[in-house]
Motif scaffolding. Structure first.
Motif, PDB file in Angstrom:
ATOM      1  N   SER A 235       6.174   2.166   3.816  1.00 40.96           N
ATOM      2  CA  SER A 235       7.410   2.501   3.190  1.00 40.96           C
ATOM      3  C   SER A 235       8.261   1.034   3.098  1.00 40.96           C
ATOM      4  CB  SER A 235       8.251   3.241   4.193  1.00 40.96           C
ATOM      5  OG  SER A 235       9.519   3.400   4.026  1.00 40.96           O
TER       6      SER A 235
ATOM      7  N   GLN B 277       4.212  -0.707  -5.643  1.00 42.02           N
ATOM      8  CA  GLN B 277       3.655   0.130  -4.594  1.00 42.02           C
ATOM      9  C   GLN B 277       2.309   0.852  -5.158  1.00 42.02           C
ATOM     10  OE1 GLN B 277       5.846   2.823  -2.447  1.00 42.02           O
ATOM     11  NE2 GLN B 277       4.848   2.482  -0.534  1.00 42.02           N
ATOM     12  N   LEU B 278       1.162   0.645  -4.756  1.00 45.58           N
ATOM     13  CA  LEU B 278      -0.042   1.237  -5.380  1.00 45.58           C
ATOM     14  C   LEU B 278      -1.101   1.686  -4.394  1.00 45.58           C
ATOM     15  CD1 LEU B 278      -0.728  -1.862  -7.780  1.00 45.58           C
ATOM     16  CD2 LEU B 278       0.175   0.200  -8.491  1.00 45.58           C
ATOM     17  N   PRO B 279      -1.894   2.376  -4.741  1.00 45.29           N
ATOM     18  CA  PRO B 279      -3.091   2.935  -3.910  1.00 45.29           C
ATOM     19  C   PRO B 279      -3.797   1.450  -3.435  1.00 45.29           C
ATOM     20  CG  PRO B 279      -3.070   4.040  -5.946  1.00 45.29           C
ATOM     21  CD  PRO B 279      -1.866   3.239  -6.010  1.00 45.29           C
ATOM     22  N   TYR B 280      -4.408   1.717  -2.436  1.00 44.99           N
ATOM     23  CA  TYR B 280      -5.185   0.427  -1.739  1.00 44.99           C
ATOM     24  C   TYR B 280      -6.052  -0.282  -2.481  1.00 44.99           C
ATOM     25  CZ  TYR B 280      -8.063  -2.372   1.318  1.00 44.99           C
ATOM     26  OH  TYR B 280      -8.869  -3.495   1.904  1.00 44.99           O
TER      27      TYR B 280
ATOM     28  N   HIS C 162      -2.266  12.781  -3.239  1.00 45.47           N
ATOM     29  CA  HIS C 162      -2.209  11.332  -3.366  1.00 45.47           C
ATOM     30  C   HIS C 162      -0.991  10.958  -3.254  1.00 45.47           C
ATOM     31  CE1 HIS C 162      -5.101   8.159  -5.045  1.00 45.47           C
ATOM     32  NE2 HIS C 162      -4.417   7.685  -4.146  1.00 45.47           N
ATOM     33  N   GLY C 163      -0.474  10.454  -1.973  1.00 44.79           N
ATOM     34  CA  GLY C 163       0.995  10.083  -1.999  1.00 44.79           C
ATOM     35  C   GLY C 163       1.897  10.885  -1.035  1.00 44.79           C
TER      36      GLY C 163
ATOM     37  N   SER D 197       0.777  -1.239  -0.059  1.00 43.18           N
ATOM     38  CA  SER D 197       0.089  -0.144  -0.110  1.00 43.18           C
ATOM     39  C   SER D 197       0.874   1.268   0.230  1.00 43.18           C
ATOM     40  CB  SER D 197      -0.899   0.196   1.136  1.00 43.18           C
ATOM     41  OG  SER D 197      -1.556   1.092   1.410  1.00 43.18           O
ATOM     42  N   GLU D 198       0.354   2.291  -0.673  1.00 43.97           N
ATOM     43  CA  GLU D 198       1.421   3.391  -1.021  1.00 43.97           C
ATOM     44  C   GLU D 198       1.795   4.253   0.443  1.00 43.97           C
ATOM     45  OE1 GLU D 198      -0.778   6.151  -3.502  1.00 43.97           O
ATOM     46  OE2 GLU D 198      -2.555   6.351  -2.056  1.00 43.97           O
ATOM     47  N   THR D 199       1.087   3.643   1.469  1.00 46.39           N
ATOM     48  CA  THR D 199       1.595   4.301   2.955  1.00 46.39           C
ATOM     49  C   THR D 199       2.283   3.666   3.662  1.00 46.39           C
ATOM     50  OG1 THR D 199      -0.375   3.414   4.111  1.00 46.39           O
ATOM     51  CG2 THR D 199      -0.859   5.407   3.079  1.00 46.39           C
TER      52      THR D 199
ATOM     53  N   CYS E 134      -6.858   7.770   2.426  1.00 45.38           N
ATOM     54  CA  CYS E 134      -6.121   7.211   3.455  1.00 45.38           C
ATOM     55  C   CYS E 134      -6.793   6.775   4.837  1.00 45.38           C
ATOM     56  CB  CYS E 134      -4.833   8.154   3.707  1.00 45.38           C
ATOM     57  SG  CYS E 134      -3.749   7.752   4.835  1.00 45.38           S
TER      58      CYS E 134
END
Length: 320
Positions: free
Chosen positions: A117, A141-144, A237-238, A113-115, A213
């Motif tokens: 690391s 790494q992608l949006p959920y 976004h990110g 998920s993009e959050t 998020c």
């Protein structure tokens, strides 16, 4: 000129065999049927018939034979790069299958998920690299929402997500560690001189929101319940976009403790304990594990996570 039947399979799609493509590519390379047959270690009549069948499948001539001069037709020139890619992909798939069956390769496709690391997972990945023979990593790494959709479609063997996300019933997850969220602000701001901050010290501050998020939404709900007013005027976004706006003075932001920061920014802890989330690993229930997937799950659930300023979650527990 020959007539072409355009033979199809029962589904109505053109059906080509790899040996037909291989023979055509050899002729396209040598522009000589005799030399192509020698390179392919096959009799010339067999090679010629295979190329003719490929032409029938594609519905047109691929090669012109004029006495001793052979050259590609317009269709042949157009089809050549596509057939080269098809053949190369088939060879790569065969090589991968042989390597996996012999235990020489252990591919693992991980989605984040993009959050989350990559920094937080480096220790785990290093452990897999050292203990799994033939380890081959693909990391994305992608949006959920995109991450889960692709995992369900089979694009990932496992994914790492925040427990603030509600996973589909088809997925099973285990909590791995607890990670704090920190306030991100310019290094020259007056609040950066403090080692930690309370929510009261942030009251009225301009914040940068993060689209889709749940961790931030949960934090905003907590602030509202504590009657702390924070203004969210700008949205990103990110993590990279957020940091660039913080650097430019658009407001403060929140990021997980393990997210690397760009120069000129600092991270400060919040006194309140509610600014933390659990990070979990998830798989699609019922899907067979590869050797690399099984090793990753076993190592992830048993290792001692060294997370920057984050509290351990304790023994792994099922989250879904």
């Amino acid at each position: 000129m020959r007539e072409f039947s355009g033979r199809r399979n029962h589904g109505g799609d053109t059906f080509m065999e790899m040996h037909q493509i291989r023979y055509f590519l050899a002729v396209a390379r040598t522009l000589n049927f005799t030399r192509a047959a020698e390179q392919c270690n096959v009799a010339q009549p067999s090679l010629t018939r295979a190329v003719q069948k490929l032409e029938e499948e594609l519905g047109g001539l691929l090669l012109h034979r004029e006495r001793q001069h052979t050259h590609l037709t317009e269709l042949g020139r157009l089809m050549l790069p596509h057939l080269e890619r098809t053949f190369a992909a088939a060879q790569a798939a065969k090589s991968l299958a042989r390597g996996v069956s012999k235990g020489e390769m252990a591919p693992l496709r991980i989605g984040l998920s993009e959050t989350i690391s990559t920094t937080a997972l480096i220790g785990l990945l290093e452990g897999l690299k050292s203990c799994v023979n033939g380890f081959e990593l693909t990391l994305a790494q992608l949006p959920y929402k995109d991450l889960v959709a692709r995992a369900l479609d089979g694009a990932f063997d496992l994914v790492f997500v925040s427990d603030a996300h509600e996973l589909p019933d088809r997925m099973r997850s285990w909590i791995l560690f607890r990670e704090t969220y920190r306030l991100i602000l310019p290094a020259g701001h007056r609040l950066a001189a403090l080692p930690a901050l309370s929510l009261a010290e942030l009251a009225g501050s301009e914040m940068i929101d993060q689209i889709d998020c749940p961790d931030i939404e949960r934090f905003k709900a907590f602030c509202a319940s504590a009657d702390i007013n924070l203004r969210y005027r700008h949205r990103v976004h990110g993590a990279e976009q957020l940091q660039r706006l913080v650097e430019a003075g658009f407001g403060f932001g929140f990021l997980p403790a393990n997210m690397p920061l760009i120069g000129g920014l600092v991270a400060r802890d919040l006194v309140e304990a509610e600014n933390a989330r659990n990070v979990a690993v998830a798989v699609v229930a019922g899907r067979p594990f590869t050797s690399a997937t099984e090793a990753c799950l076993r190592l992830a659930r048993t290792r001692e996570w060294a997370i920057n300023d984050a509290r351990q979650a304790g023994p792994a527990t099922a989250a879904a």
